[in-house]
Design an enzyme around this catalytic site. Structure first.
Site, PDB file in Angstrom:
ATOM      1  N   GLU A 285      -8.446   4.772  -0.734  1.00  0.00           N
ATOM      2  CA  GLU A 285      -7.453   5.637  -0.118  1.00  0.00           C
ATOM      3  C   GLU A 285      -8.161   6.863   0.440  1.00  0.00           C
ATOM      4  O   GLU A 285      -8.746   7.651  -0.309  1.00  0.00           O
ATOM      5  CB  GLU A 285      -6.409   6.076  -1.155  1.00  0.00           C
ATOM      6  CG  GLU A 285      -5.567   4.962  -1.743  1.00  0.00           C
ATOM      7  CD  GLU A 285      -4.238   4.780  -1.017  1.00  0.00           C
ATOM      8  OE1 GLU A 285      -3.940   5.584  -0.098  1.00  0.00           O
ATOM      9  OE2 GLU A 285      -3.504   3.839  -1.373  1.00  0.00           O
ATOM     10  N   LEU A 286      -8.109   7.043   1.750  1.00  0.00           N
ATOM     11  CA  LEU A 286      -8.619   8.254   2.371  1.00  0.00           C
ATOM     12  C   LEU A 286      -7.506   9.291   2.401  1.00  0.00           C
ATOM     13  O   LEU A 286      -6.376   8.975   2.787  1.00  0.00           O
ATOM     14  CB  LEU A 286      -9.075   7.963   3.807  1.00  0.00           C
ATOM     15  CG  LEU A 286     -10.098   6.842   3.993  1.00  0.00           C
ATOM     16  CD1 LEU A 286     -10.230   6.509   5.479  1.00  0.00           C
ATOM     17  CD2 LEU A 286     -11.443   7.247   3.412  1.00  0.00           C
TER      18      LEU A 286
END
Length: 355
Positions: A285-286
């Site tokens: 997850e960025l």
């Protein structure tokens, strides 16, 4: 469309190599990698559907056969779902980007990986391609991207996960017991078929999250997680944890602050489903930190793709202690004043996680 410019310093690539177990026969040339993501070429964080198709075809042409691009299906609005493949080695790796249409930054990172690994033909590229085969589902949710929303597009949807009259949350429909032809989330069925045909040892799914701070108050740049369904075999969990550790070290070496993602154990989530099916399956997850941070976030995703492929090609991942994954710090609390402005993501109704 607004474009951003990459700045990639040599120490980032050097640090990534160190994380992969030290110098290898296939160490990527630092200057060449820097030149790929340089001041001289801007990168669009959100290429249009047409621009994405054009970029993929251009990479395939420049690669002279090293990169193969194909459609693995169509969306409900008849847009292509693209797969690109590079390499012919025995270790198979599958990257998936943009299952959620409003989480875009894994897609330009995938294009950069394909340019580096396939459109160039130096010693490192030939070495990498001889040892791994990487397939990438590039922008799994084209209809959701067009609307800048999480779900696919299906006006007849009445989903358990998604929104009635709007669409399905694709990343809730990978349950191993759900056959692709019976899958109500069209694009999830395409990914299931790609997985079966490709049989990857490693699966990495790229998403985006809101903005969070760690327990010390520093902003989180990304989060990672392995399969947590209780029926996942220990060897798949261990492999996924090793990948998770590598990703965290790689991103942190590039200036990031990566936490452990607090995901659930539902078997329909890709992270869990492909672990149950026998792969080392990882979620990345960025954090959606705003436009000024997008170049760094794309770079971090790109570096993770290179690090995973290179490490699998060189020494493998067995030297990484999987117990280190459990010591990755928790994500911490949201930053309320920033989270809503940075991204339109939201957990699906009835779900305890947003991956």
């Amino acid at each position: 469309m607004r474009k951003t410019v990459f700045l990639l310093s040599a120490y980032v690539t050097s640090s990534m190599v160190a994380c992969s177990g030290g110098e290898t026969p296939g160490e990527p040339p630092v200057q060449q990698t820097a030149d790929m993501l340089s001041e001289g070429r801007s990168i669009d964080p959100r290429p249009s559907t047409e621009e994405l198709a054009s970029e993929l075809r251009a990479i395939a042409r420049r690669s002279r056969g090293a990169v193969e691009v194909s459609e693995i299906g169509r969306t409900n609005e008849d847009r292509p779902v693209w797969s690109a493949r590079v390499g012919h080695g025995p270790v198979r790796i599958l990257y998936v980007t943009q299952q959620h249409g409003d989480e875009p930054l894994g897609t330009p990172a995938a294009l950069e990986f394909l340019r580096l690994a396939g459109a160039s033909d130096g010693p490192w590229q030939r070495w990498l391609r001889s040892r791994v085969t990487v397939a990438i589902v590039v922008r799994a949710n084209a209809d959701g991207f067009e609307r800048n929303w999480r779900y696919n597009y299906d006006p007849d949807a009445n989903p358990e996960y998604g929104e009635r009259g709007k669409g399905y949350d694709i990343n809730r429909y990978h349950n191993p017991a759900l056959q692709p032809d019976d899958n109500p989330a069209t694009e999830a069925g395409h990914i299931q078929r790609q997985y079966t045909a490709f049989a990857p040892a490693i699966v990495v799914d790229y998403h985006m999250q809101g903005r969070y701070r760690d327990l010390g108050g520093r902003e989180i740049t990304g989060s990672v997680k392995w399969p947590t369904h209780p029926d996942t075999k220990p060897e798949q969990v261990e492999l996924a944890k090793r990948i998770t550790v590598l990703v965290q070290q790689t991103m942190n070496a590039a200036g990031g602050n990566v936490s452990q993602y607090p995901g659930g154990d539902y078997e329909g989530i890709a992270r869990n489903a492909y672990g149950l099916r026998g792969s080392g399956s990882v979620l990345i997850e960025l954090s959606a930190m705003g436009a000024e941070h997008e170049p760094a976030q794309i770079r971090a995703a790109f570096l993770s793709m290179v690090a995973i492929a290179q490490t699998a090609a060189a020494s493998g991942l067995g030297w990484i202690d999987p117990a280190q994954a459990d010591r990755i710090p928790p994500r911490g609390e949201p930053i309320p004043a920033l989270a809503g402005a940075a991204a339109s993501w939201a957990p699906p109704p009835g779900s305890d996680s947003d991956d």
